[in-house]
Motif scaffolding. Structure first.
Motif, PDB file in Angstrom:
ATOM      1  N   ILE A 182     -10.150  -0.057  29.435  1.00 23.18           N
ATOM      2  CA  ILE A 182      -9.974   0.960  28.814  1.00 23.18           C
ATOM      3  C   ILE A 182      -9.826   0.237  26.960  1.00 23.18           C
TER       4      ILE A 182
ATOM      5  N   ALA B  49       5.693   2.596  22.307  1.00 24.84           N
ATOM      6  CA  ALA B  49       5.495   1.311  22.718  1.00 24.84           C
ATOM      7  C   ALA B  49       5.043   0.306  21.607  1.00 24.84           C
TER       8      ALA B  49
ATOM      9  N   LEU C 147      -1.922  -0.807  22.427  1.00 26.53           N
ATOM     10  CA  LEU C 147      -3.149  -1.913  22.061  1.00 26.53           C
ATOM     11  C   LEU C 147      -3.131  -2.438  20.895  1.00 26.53           C
TER      12      LEU C 147
ATOM     13  N   THR D  78      -1.376  -6.798  27.147  1.00 23.39           N
ATOM     14  CA  THR D  78      -1.107  -6.001  26.408  1.00 23.39           C
ATOM     15  C   THR D  78       0.790  -5.872  26.168  1.00 23.39           C
TER      16      THR D  78
ATOM     17  N   LEU E 194      -6.803  -1.621  32.638  1.00 18.20           N
ATOM     18  CA  LEU E 194      -6.963  -2.095  31.462  1.00 18.20           C
ATOM     19  C   LEU E 194      -8.006  -2.508  30.948  1.00 18.20           C
TER      20      LEU E 194
ATOM     21  N   VAL F 127       0.674   2.490  33.934  1.00 23.47           N
ATOM     22  CA  VAL F 127       1.059   1.956  32.634  1.00 23.47           C
ATOM     23  C   VAL F 127       0.275   3.459  31.231  1.00 23.47           C
TER      24      VAL F 127
ATOM     25  N   SER G  52       4.660   6.540  22.861  1.00 23.77           N
ATOM     26  CA  SER G  52       4.286   5.728  22.273  1.00 23.77           C
ATOM     27  C   SER G  52       5.182   5.423  21.385  1.00 23.77           C
TER      28      SER G  52
ATOM     29  N   LYS H   7       4.309  -4.617  26.943  1.00 25.89           N
ATOM     30  CA  LYS H   7       3.836  -3.022  27.237  1.00 25.89           C
ATOM     31  C   LYS H   7       5.627  -3.493  27.524  1.00 25.89           C
TER      32      LYS H   7
ATOM     33  N   VAL I 183      -1.154   3.679  27.929  1.00 27.33           N
ATOM     34  CA  VAL I 183      -1.571   2.389  26.605  1.00 27.33           C
ATOM     35  C   VAL I 183      -2.219   3.658  25.527  1.00 27.33           C
ATOM     36  N   TYR I 184      -1.183   2.906  24.876  1.00 24.38           N
ATOM     37  CA  TYR I 184      -1.452   3.469  23.107  1.00 24.38           C
ATOM     38  C   TYR I 184      -1.981   2.737  21.815  1.00 24.38           C
TER      39      TYR I 184
ATOM     40  N   ALA J 123       2.500   1.322  27.034  1.00 20.02           N
ATOM     41  CA  ALA J 123       1.377  -0.397  26.564  1.00 20.02           C
ATOM     42  C   ALA J 123       1.004   0.193  24.893  1.00 20.02           C
TER      43      ALA J 123
ATOM     44  N   PRO K 259      -1.982   8.956  24.546  1.00 17.28           N
ATOM     45  CA  PRO K 259      -2.440   7.073  25.309  1.00 17.28           C
ATOM     46  C   PRO K 259      -4.305   7.322  25.051  1.00 17.28           C
TER      47      PRO K 259
END
Length: 149
Positions: free
Chosen positions: A138, A58, A19, A43, A135, A96, A55, A45, A98-99, A17, A76
């Motif tokens: 995060i 994403a 961000l 987000t 999430l 998932v 990345s 994804k 997250v980047y 995903a 991430p």
């Protein structure tokens, strides 16, 4: 018991995903999009992509789902799990990574524009809108570098 753990692990799907974020007048803003089927705030994804780093994948998801270009981090900032529920298939757990992606370009038209809405929000608003508690954490914990001059 170990075989149960292996079965569960195989049942989980790995995703990536973005961000998307930017500096706004009140500080960091997060861009969320609606999911296609349930219209929840999420987000951008999707699945991992052969031949690309996670990345990079994403960043492609962010372009397709939210119409944004920018600089994506190589590592991430966190991982969350959610249960993906589709109309015609059995629910499946997804893990998932997250980047963060600092947005430089926001397109007026993009690939999934007809299927999704997108909205910039404060970090706290974005954390409150997403359905996955991990999430939300995060998003709340995200701290980019100082603003560029």
């Amino acid at each position: 018991m170990a075989s149960d753990a292996i079965r569960t692990e195989r049942a989980e799907r790995r995703q990536v995903a973005a961000l998307p974020w930017r500096w706004g007048s009140e500080g960091v803003e997060i861009l969320l999009v609606t999911s296609r089927e349930t219209r929840r705030w999420v987000t951008p994804k999707g699945g991992r992509m052969p031949g690309l780093t996670d990345s990079e994948a994403a960043a492609i998801e962010a372009l397709e789902e939210a119409g944004v270009h920018g600089e994506v981090a190589d590592e991430p900032i966190g991982v969350f799990r959610y249960l993906k529920v589709l109309k015609r298939r059995a629910p499946r757990w997804c893990v998932v990574a997250v980047y963060p992606l600092e947005v430089y370009i926001l397109q007026g038209a993009w690939k999934e524009q007809a299927e999704r809405d997108r909205v910039w929000m404060s970090q706290e608003q974005a954390a409150a809108c997403v359905g996955e508690p991990d999430l939300a954490e995060i998003i709340r914990a995200f701290r980019p570098d100082a603003p560029r001059p």
